[in-house]
Write an enzyme that holds these catalytic residues in place. Structure first.
Site, mmCIF file in Angstrom:
data_model
loop_
_atom_site.group_PDB
_atom_site.id
_atom_site.type_symbol
_atom_site.label_atom_id
_atom_site.label_comp_id
_atom_site.label_asym_id
_atom_site.label_seq_id
_atom_site.Cartn_x
_atom_site.Cartn_y
_atom_site.Cartn_z
ATOM 1 N N ASN A 33 -8.858 -5.856 3.863
ATOM 2 C CA ASN A 33 -7.794 -6.737 4.350
ATOM 3 C C ASN A 33 -7.801 -6.652 5.876
ATOM 4 O OD1 ASN A 33 -5.472 -8.131 4.952
ATOM 5 N ND2 ASN A 33 -4.061 -6.551 4.202
ATOM 6 N N TRP A 34 -8.318 -7.708 6.481
ATOM 7 C CA TRP A 34 -8.463 -7.681 7.952
ATOM 8 C C TRP A 34 -7.160 -7.970 8.683
ATOM 9 C CZ3 TRP A 34 -13.727 -10.258 9.727
ATOM 10 C CH2 TRP A 34 -14.771 -9.416 9.328
ATOM 11 N N LYS A 35 -6.136 -8.393 7.954
ATOM 12 C CA LYS A 35 -4.857 -8.760 8.577
ATOM 13 C C LYS A 35 -5.099 -9.746 9.727
ATOM 14 C CE LYS A 35 -3.353 -4.152 7.394
ATOM 15 N NZ LYS A 35 -2.170 -3.389 7.166
ATOM 16 N N HIS B 126 1.850 -8.915 -0.247
ATOM 17 C CA HIS B 126 1.610 -7.765 0.634
ATOM 18 C C HIS B 126 2.931 -7.364 1.284
ATOM 19 C CE1 HIS B 126 0.089 -5.258 3.866
ATOM 20 N NE2 HIS B 126 -1.053 -5.185 3.203
ATOM 21 N N GLU C 2 0.381 -0.421 -3.564
ATOM 22 C CA GLU C 2 0.388 -0.046 -2.153
ATOM 23 C C GLU C 2 1.785 0.415 -1.749
ATOM 24 O OE1 GLU C 2 -2.941 -2.024 0.237
ATOM 25 O OE2 GLU C 2 -1.242 -3.370 0.294
ATOM 26 N N GLY D 70 -1.086 1.805 6.853
ATOM 27 C CA GLY D 70 -1.310 1.956 8.288
ATOM 28 C C GLY D 70 -0.688 3.207 8.899
ATOM 29 N N SER E 80 -3.772 3.417 3.829
ATOM 30 C CA SER E 80 -4.420 4.442 4.664
ATOM 31 C C SER E 80 -5.683 5.059 4.061
ATOM 32 C CB SER E 80 -3.424 5.551 5.028
ATOM 33 O OG SER E 80 -2.436 5.040 5.904
ATOM 34 N N GLY F 75 -7.242 -1.605 4.548
ATOM 35 C CA GLY F 75 -6.885 -2.380 5.739
ATOM 36 C C GLY F 75 -7.730 -1.970 6.924
ATOM 37 N N GLY F 76 -7.181 -1.096 7.776
ATOM 38 C CA GLY F 76 -7.824 -0.690 9.023
ATOM 39 C C GLY F 76 -9.308 -0.364 8.901
ATOM 40 N N GLU G 130 3.655 -6.478 4.147
ATOM 41 C CA GLU G 130 3.899 -7.072 5.476
ATOM 42 C C GLU G 130 4.457 -8.495 5.338
ATOM 43 O OE1 GLU G 130 0.028 -6.269 7.123
ATOM 44 O OE2 GLU G 130 0.531 -4.143 7.272
#
Ligand code: PEP
Length: 252
Positions: free
Chosen positions: A11-13, A100, A169, A175, A213, A234-235, A102
């Site tokens: 997930n590149w956001k 998600h 999640e 994150g 994470s 993600g990251g 976010e």
């Protein structure tokens, strides 16, 4: 690892531009040269504006493409700044993340999320449905209650299970560098699988992933969770090295 088919979703956001194609090229090269025993499924959920060029450049690649959200109306309409499932599909997406945390924080409530899931599935996109508790709910020991509600919603709204991947999640793990304890995760995954199994007759239940994470250092701590079918990352998905390392460590 017992099951050698794992799903790795990136997930590149709101990161990445046209030069990020090299990340996917490296991942694809790795997937093409991997040892035959490894059969990872890789899906990259990238910013929508990159879907069309990347899916063209990487036609027939081992990386599948996904988007990160969609509008609740599945085709076209007067919704400034929004993108529909139909548009994502035409741009090369096969998957879309919905729910998600976010996006939940930005106002996507469960009612809206259900509409978005239906809308995406109408356009034949597979949905990566994110569920999980936030920090306050976790502290109040409400995790199981929240998860039950979020899962029951799938059945209440007759969501197509064949086009659904569930990603657990916990909001507090996204994150933050914090991850749940393995013992806790085992209970949670078994709980999610049990609820679903009790609702359906078929043995084929949606894949259930963990997200929050995950990186190339802590990945090994998740491998003991036998009900976990893969990861939403993600990251670490923004680095081909970290992402490939994660996959490699899952098959050691
Ligand atoms: C995510 O955004 O879904 C996620 C899991 O992020 P991170 O891996 O960076 O915690």
């Amino acid at each position: 690892m017992t099951n050698n088919l794992k799903i790795f979703i990136g997930n590149w956001k709101m990161y990445g531009d046209i030069s990020s194609l090299k990340i996917l090229r490296r991942i694809n090269t790795f997937l093409n040269t991997k040892k035959s025993k490894m059969r990872p499924r890789v899906i990259m959920c990238i910013p929508s504006i990159l879907l069309y060029p990347f899916s063209k450049y990487l036609k027939n690649s081992k990386v599948s493409f996904g988007a990160q959200n969609c509008h609740e109306i599945d085709s076209y309409g007067p919704f400034t700044g929004s993108i529909s499932a139909k548009m994502l599909k035409k741009a090369g997406a096969k998957y879309v993340i919905i729910g998600h945390s976010e996006n939940r924080i930005e106002g996507d409530d469960q009612k809206k999320i259900n509409k978005k899931i239906k809308s995406a599935q109408r356009q034949n996109l597979s949905v990566i449905y994110c569920i999980g508790e936030n920090l306050t709910q976790q502290k109040k020991k409400l995790t199981f209650k929240i998860l039950k509600k979020q899962i029951n919603s799938i059945f209440l709204h007759k969501i197509n299970l064949n086009k659904l991947i569930i990603a657990y999640e916990p909001t507090w793990a996204i994150g933050s560098g914090n991850i749940p304890r393995a013992e806790e995760l085992k209970k949670i995954f078994s709980f999610i699988k049990t609820i679903i199994k009790n609702k359906i007759k078929s043995k084929k239940i949606p894949k259930i992933l963990y997200g929050g994470s995950v990186n190339n250092s802590n990945i090994v701590s998740f491998l003991a969770i036998k009900d976990c079918d893969g990861f939403l990352i993600g990251g670490a998905s923004l680095s081909s090295k970290k992402f490939i390392d994660i996959i490699k460590k899952c098959y050691k």
